[in-house]
Structure formats: structure tokens, C-alpha cells
Design an enzyme around this catalytic site. Structure first.
Site, PDB file in Angstrom:
ATOM      1  N   VAL A 109      42.274  43.928  44.286  1.00  0.00           N
ATOM      2  CA  VAL A 109      43.345  43.511  43.123  1.00  0.00           C
ATOM      3  C   VAL A 109      43.336  44.330  42.024  1.00  0.00           C
ATOM      4  O   VAL A 109      42.063  44.715  41.574  1.00  0.00           O
ATOM      5  CB  VAL A 109      43.150  42.106  42.882  1.00  0.00           C
ATOM      6  CG1 VAL A 109      44.300  41.600  41.913  1.00  0.00           C
ATOM      7  CG2 VAL A 109      43.236  41.221  44.085  1.00  0.00           C
ATOM      8  N   CYS A 110      44.143  44.783  41.310  1.00  0.00           N
ATOM      9  CA  CYS A 110      44.096  45.509  40.125  1.00  0.00           C
ATOM     10  C   CYS A 110      43.233  46.585  40.136  1.00  0.00           C
ATOM     11  O   CYS A 110      43.284  47.479  40.715  1.00  0.00           O
ATOM     12  CB  CYS A 110      43.936  44.464  39.051  1.00  0.00           C
ATOM     13  SG  CYS A 110      44.329  44.921  37.249  1.00  0.00           S
ATOM     14  N   THR A 111      42.371  46.792  39.077  1.00  0.00           N
ATOM     15  CA  THR A 111      41.171  47.813  38.976  1.00  0.00           C
ATOM     16  C   THR A 111      39.984  47.680  39.849  1.00  0.00           C
ATOM     17  O   THR A 111      39.239  48.615  39.799  1.00  0.00           O
ATOM     18  CB  THR A 111      40.881  47.879  37.506  1.00  0.00           C
ATOM     19  OG1 THR A 111      40.274  46.803  36.973  1.00  0.00           O
ATOM     20  CG2 THR A 111      42.088  48.274  36.586  1.00  0.00           C
ATOM     21  N   GLY A 112      40.268  46.631  40.791  1.00  0.00           N
ATOM     22  CA  GLY A 112      39.234  46.501  41.804  1.00  0.00           C
ATOM     23  C   GLY A 112      39.195  48.140  42.938  1.00  0.00           C
ATOM     24  O   GLY A 112      38.462  48.470  43.242  1.00  0.00           O
ATOM     25  N   THR A 129      46.918  50.252  41.691  1.00  0.00           N
ATOM     26  CA  THR A 129      46.072  49.460  40.823  1.00  0.00           C
ATOM     27  C   THR A 129      47.148  49.074  39.857  1.00  0.00           C
ATOM     28  O   THR A 129      48.191  49.353  39.661  1.00  0.00           O
ATOM     29  CB  THR A 129      44.825  50.487  40.477  1.00  0.00           C
ATOM     30  OG1 THR A 129      44.282  49.897  39.587  1.00  0.00           O
ATOM     31  CG2 THR A 129      45.493  51.689  39.551  1.00  0.00           C
TER      32      THR A 129
END
Length: 199
Positions: A109-112, A129
């Protein structure tokens, strides 16, 4: 995913993870777990099993550590500013690579996605991202085929989502993929997720 063992989804938590990156997918996946005939298990875990303090101050106590989480079918890796030191943590990146070998599906998720890229999991692959992190993603691995428009990108064994609330969309997609579209729609209705931004 096989029928040898129950379907297990693990959500990794860490200090300075973005709250909704964790609890958005958690809400979707646990609602599914409570209503699906598949009865999947959803667990949260941190590196050492200790509690974490998320980016905006929410404190979470996970159920397990990386040592005792056991085999997973799906690993959900959230984002947040806490991902930045993890992209430079060689021991953690080795763990991510090991999980990739052992786990059929990795979802960020996102900046993972930055951590997945730093571990080499996104090399030459399409991914997304947070809208404000594509430059960072390119600095980590210029071979990543960045999709700046998608809410999530499913590339088979790796799924990435855009920022924060997009993790809910991705989690619903995972339900549809692992179970059925009908079940995913039932989850969406159950959590009353019907985006219509007022602004």
C-alpha cells in the site's frame, strides 16, 4: 493458493506506518474473513511482536512477530514515512526477499512499494505508489514501470496500490481475486464503502 492449509493473510506493521494503509485493508479483509465460506485468517505482526506507533500517533499491538507469524498466502505491506529507513535496512530487505520466496502474493500500500523496490521485487515490473513518491521510487529502481494513474496494479504475484485510501480498493480487489467478485461486493456493501467525495 491451494487447499493444504487455511488461507492466511498477514499485515506487517511498523513504526511510522500510515494508519489507513493498515486499517483500511484490515477492515476489508477481516470483514471478508468474518463472512466468507473460505474463513481466511487475517493476522497483524511486527518485526519483534511489540507494539508500534503509527505516523499520526495511533498505537497498535500486533498479534505476532516475524519469527512466529507462520506461513502466509498473502503479505500486505503498508506505507508511510516509516518505510524510508526500512529501504536502507539490509537485514529487513533480506527478510522481504525471503518472504517473497515463501509467500505466493505480496501486496503493498502506498510507499510500501519503496521497500519492495529496494528489495528488488519490482525490477522491470509495473507498479504504483503514492502520487508524491514516484521520484523516490525511480531513485531506488529506475527499471520499475511506474503507473501514475492506477489505484492499484496487479502484476500476478505482486500487487501495489497508490496512496493511503487506495489500499481499500486494492484489498477489495484481493477479495475478488482470492474469493469472488460477488464476495468483494458484499464486503464493500458491508463496510458501506461507496466513495463520493464531498469536495
Amino acid at each position: 493458493m491451494g487447499t493444504q492449509r487455511p488461507l492466511r493473510v498477514g499485515i506487517f506493521v511498523f513504526d511510522d506506518a500510515e494508519e489507513l494503509d493498515i486499517v483500511g485493508p484490515y477492515e476489508v479483509l477481516t470483514w471478508w474473513a468474518g463472512h466468507s465460506a473460505l474463513r481466511p485468517e487475517v493476522v497483524t505482526f511486527s518485526a519483534d511482536g511489540a507494539g508500534v506507533r503509527c505516523a499520526k500517533g495511533l498505537r497498535l499491538v500486533p498479534e505476532r512477530s516475524t519469527q512466529d507469524v507462520g506461513p502466509l498466502h498473502v503479505l500486505v505491506y503498508p506505507g508511510g514515512r516509516g518505510t524510508r529507513p526500512l529501504t536502507r535496512d539490509s537485514e529487513h530487505l533480506d527478510w522481504v526477499r525471503t518472504m517473497r520466496v515463501q509467500t505466493p502474493l505480496i501486496a503493498s500500500v502506498c510507499t510500501g512499494a519503496l521497500v519492495l523496490a529496494a528489495a528488488g521485487l519490482l525490477a522491470g515490473r509495473p507498479a504504483t505508489t503514492h502520487w508524491n513518491a514516484f521520484d523516490e521510487l525511480a531513485m531506488i529502481d529506475r527499471s520499475v514501470l511506474a503507473d501514475t494513474e492506477a489505484r492499484f496494479v496487479d502484476d500476478g504475484d505482486v500487487v501495489t496500490s497508490a496512496g493511503v485510501s487506495a489500499g481499500i480498493d486494492m484489498a477489495l480487489h484481493l477479495v475478488a481475486r482470492l474469493d469472488s467478485v460477488e464476495e468483494a461486493r458484499a464486503v464493500r456493501r458491508g463496510i458501506q464503502y461507496d466513495p463520493a467525495p464531498p469536495v
